[in-house]
Design a protein around this motif. Structure first.
Motif, PDB file in Angstrom:
ATOM      1  N   ALA A 261     -10.643   9.493 -11.034  1.00 21.21           N
ATOM      2  CA  ALA A 261     -10.385   8.167 -10.467  1.00 21.21           C
ATOM      3  C   ALA A 261      -9.778   7.236 -11.513  1.00 21.21           C
ATOM      4  CB  ALA A 261     -11.677   7.575  -9.911  1.00 21.21           C
ATOM      5  N   LYS A 262     -10.190   7.375 -12.760  1.00 17.06           N
ATOM      6  CA  LYS A 262      -9.646   6.552 -13.851  1.00 17.06           C
ATOM      7  C   LYS A 262      -8.136   6.743 -13.967  1.00 17.06           C
ATOM      8  CE  LYS A 262      -9.808   8.377 -17.847  1.00 17.06           C
ATOM      9  NZ  LYS A 262     -10.284   8.986 -19.107  1.00 17.06           N
ATOM     10  N   VAL A 263      -7.695   7.996 -13.977  1.00 14.04           N
ATOM     11  CA  VAL A 263      -6.272   8.303 -14.106  1.00 14.04           C
ATOM     12  C   VAL A 263      -5.495   7.745 -12.910  1.00 14.04           C
ATOM     13  CG1 VAL A 263      -4.575  10.170 -14.242  1.00 14.04           C
ATOM     14  CG2 VAL A 263      -6.745  10.357 -15.481  1.00 14.04           C
ATOM     15  N   TYR A 264      -6.037   7.922 -11.720  1.00 14.26           N
ATOM     16  CA  TYR A 264      -5.397   7.440 -10.494  1.00 14.26           C
ATOM     17  C   TYR A 264      -5.309   5.920 -10.495  1.00 14.26           C
ATOM     18  CZ  TYR A 264      -4.685   6.793  -5.437  1.00 14.26           C
ATOM     19  OH  TYR A 264      -4.207   6.426  -4.213  1.00 14.26           O
ATOM     20  N   GLN A 265      -6.387   5.266 -10.935  1.00 13.66           N
ATOM     21  CA  GLN A 265      -6.428   3.801 -10.921  1.00 13.66           C
ATOM     22  C   GLN A 265      -5.411   3.186 -11.874  1.00 13.66           C
ATOM     23  OE1 GLN A 265      -7.767   1.588 -13.467  1.00 13.66           O
ATOM     24  NE2 GLN A 265      -7.691  -0.281 -12.236  1.00 13.66           N
ATOM     25  N   ARG A 266      -5.171   3.836 -13.003  1.00 13.77           N
ATOM     26  CA  ARG A 266      -4.200   3.303 -13.966  1.00 13.77           C
ATOM     27  C   ARG A 266      -2.804   3.212 -13.348  1.00 13.77           C
ATOM     28  NH1 ARG A 266      -6.079   6.487 -19.534  1.00 13.77           N
ATOM     29  NH2 ARG A 266      -7.913   5.159 -19.953  1.00 13.77           N
ATOM     30  N   LYS A 267      -2.436   4.209 -12.561  1.00 18.04           N
ATOM     31  CA  LYS A 267      -1.135   4.177 -11.877  1.00 18.04           C
ATOM     32  C   LYS A 267      -1.101   3.056 -10.847  1.00 18.04           C
ATOM     33  CE  LYS A 267      -0.455   9.177 -12.396  1.00 18.04           C
ATOM     34  NZ  LYS A 267      -0.374  10.488 -11.687  1.00 18.04           N
ATOM     35  N   LEU A 268      -2.175   2.948 -10.071  1.00 20.02           N
ATOM     36  CA  LEU A 268      -2.256   1.889  -9.069  1.00 20.02           C
ATOM     37  C   LEU A 268      -2.173   0.510  -9.713  1.00 20.02           C
ATOM     38  CD1 LEU A 268      -5.177   3.174  -6.780  1.00 20.02           C
ATOM     39  CD2 LEU A 268      -2.728   3.234  -6.273  1.00 20.02           C
ATOM     40  N   TRP A 269      -2.848   0.376 -10.869  1.00 17.19           N
ATOM     41  CA  TRP A 269      -2.907  -0.928 -11.530  1.00 17.19           C
ATOM     42  C   TRP A 269      -1.521  -1.384 -11.988  1.00 17.19           C
ATOM     43  CZ3 TRP A 269      -6.307  -4.681 -11.670  1.00 17.19           C
ATOM     44  CH2 TRP A 269      -6.030  -5.755 -12.515  1.00 17.19           C
ATOM     45  N   GLN A 270      -0.770  -0.506 -12.586  1.00 17.70           N
ATOM     46  CA  GLN A 270       0.550  -0.886 -13.087  1.00 17.70           C
ATOM     47  C   GLN A 270       1.484  -1.282 -11.949  1.00 17.70           C
ATOM     48  OE1 GLN A 270       2.035   1.882 -16.132  1.00 17.70           O
ATOM     49  NE2 GLN A 270      -0.080   2.381 -16.645  1.00 17.70           N
ATOM     50  N   GLU A 271       1.355  -0.618 -10.811  1.00 19.02           N
ATOM     51  CA  GLU A 271       2.127  -0.998  -9.627  1.00 19.02           C
ATOM     52  C   GLU A 271       1.695  -2.375  -9.137  1.00 19.02           C
ATOM     53  OE1 GLU A 271       1.479   2.083  -6.783  1.00 19.02           O
ATOM     54  OE2 GLU A 271       2.419   3.639  -8.027  1.00 19.02           O
ATOM     55  N   ALA A 272       0.384  -2.620  -9.130  1.00 18.77           N
ATOM     56  CA  ALA A 272      -0.147  -3.897  -8.657  1.00 18.77           C
ATOM     57  C   ALA A 272       0.294  -5.053  -9.548  1.00 18.77           C
ATOM     58  CB  ALA A 272      -1.672  -3.833  -8.593  1.00 18.77           C
ATOM     59  N   GLU A 273       0.379  -4.823 -10.842  1.00 19.07           N
ATOM     60  CA  GLU A 273       0.834  -5.864 -11.770  1.00 19.07           C
ATOM     61  C   GLU A 273       2.263  -6.287 -11.464  1.00 19.07           C
ATOM     62  OE1 GLU A 273       0.359  -4.648 -15.824  1.00 19.07           O
ATOM     63  OE2 GLU A 273      -1.609  -5.605 -15.985  1.00 19.07           O
ATOM     64  N   ARG A 274       3.133  -5.303 -11.294  1.00 20.20           N
ATOM     65  CA  ARG A 274       4.538  -5.606 -10.996  1.00 20.20           C
ATOM     66  C   ARG A 274       4.669  -6.385  -9.692  1.00 20.20           C
ATOM     67  NH1 ARG A 274       5.238  -0.349 -13.143  1.00 20.20           N
ATOM     68  NH2 ARG A 274       5.099   0.583 -11.065  1.00 20.20           N
ATOM     69  N   GLU A 275       3.947  -5.935  -8.674  1.00 19.38           N
ATOM     70  CA  GLU A 275       4.015  -6.606  -7.369  1.00 19.38           C
ATOM     71  C   GLU A 275       3.470  -8.028  -7.438  1.00 19.38           C
ATOM     72  OE1 GLU A 275       1.844  -3.987  -4.846  1.00 19.38           O
ATOM     73  OE2 GLU A 275       3.402  -2.428  -4.838  1.00 19.38           O
ATOM     74  N   ALA A 276       2.395  -8.226  -8.209  1.00 20.18           N
ATOM     75  CA  ALA A 276       1.777  -9.551  -8.319  1.00 20.18           C
ATOM     76  C   ALA A 276       2.711 -10.543  -8.993  1.00 20.18           C
ATOM     77  CB  ALA A 276       0.463  -9.451  -9.089  1.00 20.18           C
ATOM     78  N   LEU A 277       3.345 -10.133 -10.079  1.00 25.39           N
ATOM     79  CA  LEU A 277       4.255 -11.040 -10.781  1.00 25.39           C
ATOM     80  C   LEU A 277       5.458 -11.397  -9.910  1.00 25.39           C
ATOM     81  CD1 LEU A 277       4.154  -9.560 -14.402  1.00 25.39           C
ATOM     82  CD2 LEU A 277       3.204 -11.746 -13.616  1.00 25.39           C
ATOM     83  N   GLU A 278       5.958 -10.438  -9.157  1.00 22.89           N
ATOM     84  CA  GLU A 278       7.060 -10.715  -8.234  1.00 22.89           C
ATOM     85  C   GLU A 278       6.624 -11.701  -7.149  1.00 22.89           C
ATOM     86  OE1 GLU A 278       8.278  -6.944  -6.730  1.00 22.89           O
ATOM     87  OE2 GLU A 278       9.147  -6.270  -8.640  1.00 22.89           O
ATOM     88  N   ALA A 279       5.416 -11.526  -6.644  1.00 23.65           N
ATOM     89  CA  ALA A 279       4.929 -12.371  -5.553  1.00 23.65           C
ATOM     90  C   ALA A 279       4.683 -13.815  -5.998  1.00 23.65           C
ATOM     91  CB  ALA A 279       3.641 -11.782  -4.974  1.00 23.65           C
ATOM     92  N   VAL A 280       4.053 -14.001  -7.165  1.00 20.87           N
ATOM     93  CA  VAL A 280       3.775 -15.381  -7.604  1.00 20.87           C
ATOM     94  C   VAL A 280       5.060 -16.082  -8.021  1.00 20.87           C
ATOM     95  CG1 VAL A 280       1.395 -14.874  -8.253  1.00 20.87           C
ATOM     96  CG2 VAL A 280       3.203 -14.719  -9.999  1.00 20.87           C
ATOM     97  N   THR A 281       6.028 -15.339  -8.539  1.00 18.99           N
ATOM     98  CA  THR A 281       7.327 -15.932  -8.869  1.00 18.99           C
ATOM     99  C   THR A 281       8.011 -16.429  -7.599  1.00 18.99           C
ATOM    100  OG1 THR A 281       7.590 -14.489 -10.805  1.00 18.99           O
ATOM    101  CG2 THR A 281       9.588 -15.512  -9.922  1.00 18.99           C
ATOM    102  N   ALA A 282       7.949 -15.612  -6.550  1.00 17.98           N
ATOM    103  CA  ALA A 282       8.530 -16.002  -5.265  1.00 17.98           C
ATOM    104  C   ALA A 282       7.824 -17.222  -4.674  1.00 17.98           C
ATOM    105  CB  ALA A 282       8.461 -14.830  -4.288  1.00 17.98           C
ATOM    106  N   ALA A 283       6.552 -17.415  -5.046  1.00 18.23           N
ATOM    107  CA  ALA A 283       5.769 -18.557  -4.542  1.00 18.23           C
ATOM    108  C   ALA A 283       5.961 -19.810  -5.404  1.00 18.23           C
ATOM    109  CB  ALA A 283       4.296 -18.187  -4.492  1.00 18.23           C
ATOM    110  N   GLY A 284       6.855 -19.738  -6.397  1.00  9.34           N
ATOM    111  CA  GLY A 284       7.175 -20.931  -7.174  1.00  9.34           C
ATOM    112  C   GLY A 284       6.477 -21.054  -8.508  1.00  9.34           C
ATOM    113  N   VAL A 285       5.819 -19.998  -8.964  1.00  9.39           N
ATOM    114  CA  VAL A 285       5.144 -20.036 -10.264  1.00  9.39           C
ATOM    115  C   VAL A 285       6.158 -19.748 -11.370  1.00  9.39           C
ATOM    116  CG1 VAL A 285       3.432 -18.886 -11.730  1.00  9.39           C
ATOM    117  CG2 VAL A 285       2.902 -19.383  -9.338  1.00  9.39           C
ATOM    118  N   GLU A 286       6.096 -20.544 -12.440  1.00 15.14           N
ATOM    119  CA  GLU A 286       6.931 -20.269 -13.601  1.00 15.14           C
ATOM    120  C   GLU A 286       6.198 -19.292 -14.521  1.00 15.14           C
ATOM    121  OE1 GLU A 286       8.820 -22.346 -17.616  1.00 15.14           O
ATOM    122  OE2 GLU A 286       8.114 -23.645 -15.984  1.00 15.14           O
ATOM    123  N   ILE A 287       6.828 -18.159 -14.796  1.00 14.47           N
ATOM    124  CA  ILE A 287       6.260 -17.172 -15.713  1.00 14.47           C
ATOM    125  C   ILE A 287       6.759 -17.496 -17.119  1.00 14.47           C
ATOM    126  CG2 ILE A 287       6.025 -14.732 -16.291  1.00 14.47           C
ATOM    127  CD1 ILE A 287       4.826 -15.449 -13.578  1.00 14.47           C
TER     128      ILE A 287
END
Length: 323
Positions: A261-287
């Motif tokens: 599960a640890k190995v699987y979660q690491r892949k999921l996490w990196q995908e989630a990070e990319r999606e989160a930064l894209e989403a908050v940028t689209a919502a008007g957040v300055e990175i």
């Protein structure tokens, strides 16, 4: 005679079935994350793997979203055997196993790769079982990303944190970090933070990108500074009461499922990070991507404070030596 033999064999079959039934095991696993979180999805993966390895005789019942209490409350339930497993931040675990503090030190990891290598190394495994004397045994680590500051006003250098009230976890290490950068650390529970940000109880907070996004804190804080000061992992913990109730084979199945599960979660996490930064940028957040050395230089004194604590200081040196 035939009738008696039939009854005898029927009784033997019944007793055998009851024995097999009695050998089945179910553990309750509680945590505070929602069902879309990469850690929860990895836990479901672990439960499926465990059921498959055991032929269905070992099951996990997962209770997400804080149904059975906060991280601290779940740890206390583990200690008395009322709950089997939980997921907690290492920052919370350090209140039960003090040596784990070293994982919360700022910039102790040189990169994500170094972070993974440390957690998978002997020093990482050594820290997992630090809580055994408190009836808590770590099984594996989950990636919780790198924590960065977000606020209503931009933070480009440490000077912008001066006297700002920053929400932190209930962790001495986290509070010392914010103080070293000139801010005012303010412990507030995660569930109360959105309102605290809205009402100005705190000026900002710090967390990883997926948590910043899924909590909707970006609706209040329009600046996210990727200074990445800490990479505090999550820890999958089993109570000693529950662990000792398992036989050797069950323990092996559970540890194997957790490692997968640890190995699987690491892949999921990196995908989630990319999606989160894209989403908050689209919502008007300055990175904001600041010069991290400005932050790391101001936090070096936190390492020196451990020189009079030989055991922890040795762990720090071991972590830094991992390639």
């Amino acid at each position: 005679m035939k009738y008696r033999l039939l009854v005898f064999f029927a009784m033997l079959f019944s007793l055998s079935a009851c024995s097999e039934l009695s050998e089945s095991k179910t553990l309750k696993l509680a945590h505070g994350l929602d069902t879309q979180h990469p850690v929860h999805i990895a836990m479901e993966f672990m439960a499926e793997s465990l059921a498959e390895k055991s032929g269905g005789t070992f099951q996990l019942e997962i209770y997400p979203s804080g149904q059975l209490g906060s991280e601290r409350q779940c740890l206390e339930l583990l200690q008395i055997g009322s709950l089997g497993m939980t997921k907690v931040s290492a920052a919370v675990m350090e209140n039960f196993a003090p040596n784990i503090q070293v994982l919360s030190l700022p910039y102790i990891f040189r990169s994500r790769e170094h972070n993974y290598h440390v957690l998978d190394s002997e020093v990482g495994r050594k820290l997992l079982i630090q809580g055994e004397q408190f009836w808590l045994r770590g099984l594996t680590y989950f990636d919780a990303g790198q924590r960065s500051f977000y606020s209503k006003e931009p933070i480009r250098t440490p000077a912008d944190l001066q006297n700002k009230k920053v929400r932190v976890q209930e962790s001495v290490t986290a509070m010392n970090l914010v103080r070293s950068l000139g801010g005012a650390p303010t412990p507030i529970s995660w569930g109360e933070l959105y309102t605290a940000l809205q009402q100005g109880v705190v000026d900002g907070a710090e967390n990883n990108p997926p948590s910043f996004y899924t909590s909707r804190h970006y609706e209040v804080c329009k600046y996210y500074t990727l200074n990445e000061h800490t990479a505090v992992p999550d820890i999958l913990v089993i109570g000693s009461v529950a662990w000792n109730s398992l036989d050797e084979q069950q323990q092996q199945w559970l540890q194997e499922a957790a490692d997968e599960a640890k190995v699987y979660q690491r892949k999921l996490w990196q995908e989630a990070e990319r999606e989160a930064l894209e989403a908050v940028t689209a919502a008007g957040v300055e990175i904001i991507r600041p010069d991290k050395t400005l932050f790391s230089e101001m936090t070096k004194s936190l390492f020196d404070a451990y020189k009079d604590q030989p055991e922890k200081y040795q762990l720090i040196k071991e972590i830094q030596a991992v390639q």
